[in-house]
Motif scaffolding. Structure first.
Motif, PDB file in Angstrom:
ATOM      1  N   ALA A 293     -24.165 -55.745 -61.549  1.00  0.00           N
ATOM      2  CA  ALA A 293     -23.871 -55.028 -60.519  1.00  0.00           C
ATOM      3  C   ALA A 293     -23.730 -53.500 -60.930  1.00  0.00           C
ATOM      4  N   LEU A 294     -23.065 -53.354 -62.181  1.00  0.00           N
ATOM      5  CA  LEU A 294     -22.899 -51.987 -62.673  1.00  0.00           C
ATOM      6  C   LEU A 294     -24.403 -51.387 -62.990  1.00  0.00           C
ATOM      7  N   ASN A 295     -25.133 -52.191 -63.537  1.00  0.00           N
ATOM      8  CA  ASN A 295     -26.647 -51.881 -63.946  1.00  0.00           C
ATOM      9  C   ASN A 295     -27.626 -51.635 -62.786  1.00  0.00           C
ATOM     10  N   HIS A 296     -27.474 -52.502 -61.797  1.00  0.00           N
ATOM     11  CA  HIS A 296     -28.615 -52.783 -60.780  1.00  0.00           C
ATOM     12  C   HIS A 296     -27.857 -52.692 -59.384  1.00  0.00           C
ATOM     13  N   GLY A 297     -26.960 -52.655 -59.090  1.00  0.00           N
ATOM     14  CA  GLY A 297     -26.135 -52.440 -57.987  1.00  0.00           C
ATOM     15  C   GLY A 297     -26.136 -53.907 -57.359  1.00  0.00           C
ATOM     16  N   LEU A 298     -25.553 -54.139 -56.051  1.00  0.00           N
ATOM     17  CA  LEU A 298     -25.480 -55.273 -55.279  1.00  0.00           C
ATOM     18  C   LEU A 298     -26.093 -55.259 -54.226  1.00  0.00           C
ATOM     19  N   ASP A 299     -26.521 -56.615 -53.711  1.00  0.00           N
ATOM     20  CA  ASP A 299     -27.322 -56.745 -52.373  1.00  0.00           C
ATOM     21  C   ASP A 299     -26.240 -56.328 -51.297  1.00  0.00           C
ATOM     22  N   GLN A 300     -27.057 -55.814 -50.313  1.00  0.00           N
ATOM     23  CA  GLN A 300     -26.164 -55.319 -49.071  1.00  0.00           C
ATOM     24  C   GLN A 300     -25.141 -56.383 -48.669  1.00  0.00           C
ATOM     25  N   LEU A 301     -24.017 -56.075 -48.265  1.00  0.00           N
ATOM     26  CA  LEU A 301     -23.060 -56.747 -47.907  1.00  0.00           C
ATOM     27  C   LEU A 301     -22.440 -56.054 -46.642  1.00  0.00           C
ATOM     28  N   SER A 302     -21.978 -56.971 -45.652  1.00  0.00           N
ATOM     29  CA  SER A 302     -21.309 -56.774 -44.551  1.00  0.00           C
ATOM     30  C   SER A 302     -19.718 -56.808 -44.817  1.00  0.00           C
ATOM     31  N   ILE A 303     -19.257 -55.499 -44.259  1.00  0.00           N
ATOM     32  CA  ILE A 303     -17.794 -55.369 -44.822  1.00  0.00           C
ATOM     33  C   ILE A 303     -16.925 -55.265 -43.335  1.00  0.00           C
ATOM     34  N   GLY A 304     -16.014 -56.076 -43.040  1.00  0.00           N
ATOM     35  CA  GLY A 304     -15.187 -55.950 -41.940  1.00  0.00           C
ATOM     36  C   GLY A 304     -14.159 -55.036 -42.305  1.00  0.00           C
ATOM     37  N   VAL A 305     -13.433 -54.318 -41.500  1.00  0.00           N
ATOM     38  CA  VAL A 305     -12.492 -53.528 -41.601  1.00  0.00           C
ATOM     39  C   VAL A 305     -11.304 -53.581 -40.736  1.00  0.00           C
ATOM     40  N   ILE A 306     -10.047 -54.073 -41.152  1.00  0.00           N
ATOM     41  CA  ILE A 306      -8.818 -54.304 -40.133  1.00  0.00           C
ATOM     42  C   ILE A 306      -7.699 -53.545 -40.825  1.00  0.00           C
ATOM     43  N   THR A 307      -6.994 -52.669 -40.013  1.00  0.00           N
ATOM     44  CA  THR A 307      -5.702 -52.251 -40.468  1.00  0.00           C
ATOM     45  C   THR A 307      -4.350 -52.718 -39.669  1.00  0.00           C
ATOM     46  N   GLU A 308      -4.669 -53.594 -38.768  1.00  0.00           N
ATOM     47  CA  GLU A 308      -3.503 -54.438 -37.916  1.00  0.00           C
ATOM     48  C   GLU A 308      -3.173 -55.182 -39.077  1.00  0.00           C
ATOM     49  N   SER A 309      -1.793 -55.460 -39.214  1.00  0.00           N
ATOM     50  CA  SER A 309      -1.289 -56.535 -39.978  1.00  0.00           C
ATOM     51  C   SER A 309      -0.697 -57.562 -39.413  1.00  0.00           C
ATOM     52  N   PRO A 310      -0.894 -58.908 -39.939  1.00  0.00           N
ATOM     53  CA  PRO A 310      -0.566 -60.019 -39.350  1.00  0.00           C
ATOM     54  C   PRO A 310       1.188 -59.780 -38.719  1.00  0.00           C
ATOM     55  N   PHE A 311       1.861 -59.056 -39.645  1.00  0.00           N
ATOM     56  CA  PHE A 311       3.472 -58.886 -39.197  1.00  0.00           C
ATOM     57  C   PHE A 311       3.722 -58.115 -37.956  1.00  0.00           C
ATOM     58  N   SER A 312       2.522 -57.552 -37.467  1.00  0.00           N
ATOM     59  CA  SER A 312       2.609 -56.950 -36.073  1.00  0.00           C
ATOM     60  C   SER A 312       2.455 -57.863 -35.126  1.00  0.00           C
ATOM     61  N   PRO A 313       3.199 -57.639 -33.912  1.00  0.00           N
ATOM     62  CA  PRO A 313       4.225 -56.617 -33.515  1.00  0.00           C
ATOM     63  C   PRO A 313       5.474 -56.878 -34.041  1.00  0.00           C
ATOM     64  N   GLU A 314       5.844 -58.183 -34.540  1.00  0.00           N
ATOM     65  CA  GLU A 314       7.092 -58.135 -34.787  1.00  0.00           C
ATOM     66  C   GLU A 314       7.705 -57.087 -35.925  1.00  0.00           C
ATOM     67  N   LEU A 315       7.016 -56.517 -36.652  1.00  0.00           N
ATOM     68  CA  LEU A 315       7.578 -55.553 -37.466  1.00  0.00           C
ATOM     69  C   LEU A 315       6.588 -54.342 -37.090  1.00  0.00           C
ATOM     70  N   ASP A 316       7.327 -53.208 -37.177  1.00  0.00           N
ATOM     71  CA  ASP A 316       6.718 -51.984 -37.119  1.00  0.00           C
ATOM     72  C   ASP A 316       5.996 -51.427 -38.266  1.00  0.00           C
ATOM     73  N   ILE A 317       4.857 -51.740 -38.524  1.00  0.00           N
ATOM     74  CA  ILE A 317       4.218 -51.259 -39.974  1.00  0.00           C
ATOM     75  C   ILE A 317       3.463 -49.971 -39.525  1.00  0.00           C
ATOM     76  N   VAL A 318       4.048 -49.062 -40.685  1.00  0.00           N
ATOM     77  CA  VAL A 318       3.438 -47.795 -40.467  1.00  0.00           C
ATOM     78  C   VAL A 318       2.903 -47.460 -41.892  1.00  0.00           C
ATOM     79  N   LEU A 319       1.769 -46.916 -41.955  1.00  0.00           N
ATOM     80  CA  LEU A 319       0.978 -46.631 -43.172  1.00  0.00           C
ATOM     81  C   LEU A 319       1.120 -45.037 -43.550  1.00  0.00           C
TER      82      LEU A 319
END
Length: 508
Positions: A293-319
């Motif tokens: 990967a360092l020499n030739h790179g990686l094949d294209q990947l699909s990356i999901g992005v999530i900022t919601e925490s599983p502890f919400s809404p029971e806990l107030d998660i502040v980043l």
């Protein structure tokens, strides 16, 4: 625990004088130290002396509960003798072939390391971070320690842990708290806090850890390191039990993804084969994939992005702002390398991403084994307030509630991979805010202490429940010199892919 003054270390190790020590292990990566040792440019005694000297001179960081310099140096001398016997009488192609065979049979020969004090190492005390029980001194290595030692690594001692590995900060009554090398007033995290402090400060080139709710990734994030949590059952020496009751796995902590891959290959029992490039020492499949990967790179990947925490809404998660910046910078690096990024709404629409009631259910799962304990009153009194709280909480909880919570998490984990939907990898923040100062967590009421640990580490434990692999990758350094990270979660069997992905986004 809150310490009025950190007590003296269990063992006051003398500074060895058998060699002129190097400064520390940050001068090069473990891959390079390995190459230098096999080539005869540095000896195992020199490497081990460096580790012991660094650990002794930086004892204020509280990385170690126990040091065993005599045994470590004796083992190093034996290894040097083996290396000389195999290589020094050979020249040319014969010597090159012997080097290759030696590095394949013992891929980490001559490199120092240490295990956290939850794992048995023959001849060294195991305290499990508690003053409530007497330490034991096992006659045999735990299978993982035996495997790592079989690769040629040399244990110099046992590293600091929280009591029974429960909290995400490494403080107890047995020795100094594990302090963050980037900011010594702050925690190094936990439960592999001592190991992360030792690697981060250059005392060790890399270290194995264990992760039951983030205990590799949390201290790695706190100390600016790469930390890999493999999937459930991936490593042969881990518990192979299927299901969410089996949360803990073993994984490597290192400065780079390349070094983490090297140690992972050993921990996974991979066979080391000649490098395809023909210009290096034998490598395992994880290290080979990272280098490709360092020499030739990686094949294209699909990356999901999530900022919601599983502890919400029971806990107030502040980043914290830096946590958001680390995520943004990590995502920008992924996009620069050609990967496709999508928010969680692409998969879930307006629905919540994580299962409802996770905070309640995980607390029941996490504490349920402690409800089965019945320690004598004097032992219970000697335990940390948080441990006592967990025991009492588990005993008070009706068994029906405990079983319902575990069943809900089992249902979630059984189909955990579907949560990734169309994605190859899921990206989240890692820590929500900066590592607190030593003693801050323990100064809180136990109930609040636990809640704050969840708020500090809002994305780690759910990966253990899911049984999937995940890696911590440093992506941002703030104005105070603290490191901030992104977490990448992969599908079953994606450990090598995660290491390769981490290597590409940290590539200079």
């Amino acid at each position: 625990m809150v310490h009025a003054a950190d007590p003296a270390p269990l063992v006051e190790a003398p500074v060895p004088d058998s060699a002129s020590p190097m400064i520390d292990f940050r001068a090069a990566g473990a891959v390079q130290w390995r190459r230098d040792f096999v080539a005869g440019e540095v000896s195992a005694v020199e490497l081990t002396t460096t580790a012991i000297t660094a650990a002794t001179s930086q004892s204020q960081l509280g990385a170690f509960l126990h040091l065993d310099p005599e045994s470590a140096l004796a083992r190093a001398a034996e290894i040097d003798q083996v290396r000389r016997a195999v290589l020094d009488s050979r020249t040319g192609a014969s010597r090159s072939a012997a080097m290759t065979e030696l590095a394949a049979r013992a891929p980490l020969l001559g490199l120092p390391t240490a295990f956290k004090d939850l794992l048995d190492v023959a001849g060294m005390p195991t305290t499990r971070g508690t003053a409530a029980l007497p330490p034991s001194t096992p006659a045999h290595d735990h299978p993982l320690a035996r495997r790592v030692h079989g690769s040629g690594m040399i244990s110099i001692g046992k590293t600091q842990v929280p009591e029974f590995g429960l909290p995400c900060y490494s403080e107890n009554e047995l020795g100094p708290a594990a302090r963050n090398p980037l900011a010594p007033a702050r925690t190094a995290g936990g439960s592999t806090g001592g190991g992360a402090a030792a690697v981060g400060a250059g005392m060790l080139p890399m270290a194995p850890g264990s992760d039951g709710g983030g205990s590799v990734r949390i201290p790695a994030a706190a100390c600016g390191l790469v930390g890999l949590k493999p999937g459930r059952g991936r490593l042969p020496d881990d518990n192979q039990l299927v299901g969410v009751r089996n949360l803990a796995v073993s994984g490597p902590i290192a400065h780079t993804a390349e070094d983490a891959a090297l140690l992972f290959d050993v921990m996974a029992g991979h066979r080391f084969r000649p490098s395809e490039a023909g210009d290096g020492l034998p490598e395992g499949p994880a290290l080979a994939q990272v280098r490709a990967a360092l020499n030739h790179g990686l094949d294209q990947l699909s990356i999901g992005v999530i900022t919601e925490s599983p502890f919400s809404p029971e806990l107030d998660i502040v980043l914290a702002e830096s946590a958001v910046l680390a995520l943004e910078q990590g995502l920008a690096l992924l996009e620069e390398r050609g990967h496709i990024l999508q928010g969680s709404s692409h998969c879930t629409g307006t629905e919540a991403f994580w299962p409802a009631g996770y905070h309640r259910d995980f607390q029941a799962l996490w504490t349920s084994p402690l409800g089965e304990l019945d320690p004598p009153a004097e032992q219970l009194a000697a335990m940390a307030p948080l441990t006592r709280y967990f025991i009492e909480l588990a005993k008070r909880r009706p068994e029906r509630e405990t079983q319902e919570s575990i069943a809900a998490l089992e249902d979630f984990a059984t189909d955990a991979e579907t949560l990734l939907g169309p994605w190859d990898v899921l990206a989240t923040p890692m820590l929500a805010y900066a590592p607190p100062e030593i003693g801050w967590f323990a100064s809180l009421d136990p109930e609040e202490n636990y809640r704050e640990q969840c708020c500090f580490t809002p994305y780690s434990s759910v990966v253990n429940v899911m049984g999937l692999p995940a890696i911590n990758v440093p992506t941002h350094t703030d104005a105070e010199g603290l490191s901030w990270s992104i977490q990448l979660i992969g599908r079953v069997g994606a450990e090598e892919q995660l290491l390769a992905l981490a290597a590409t986004i940290t590539q200079a």
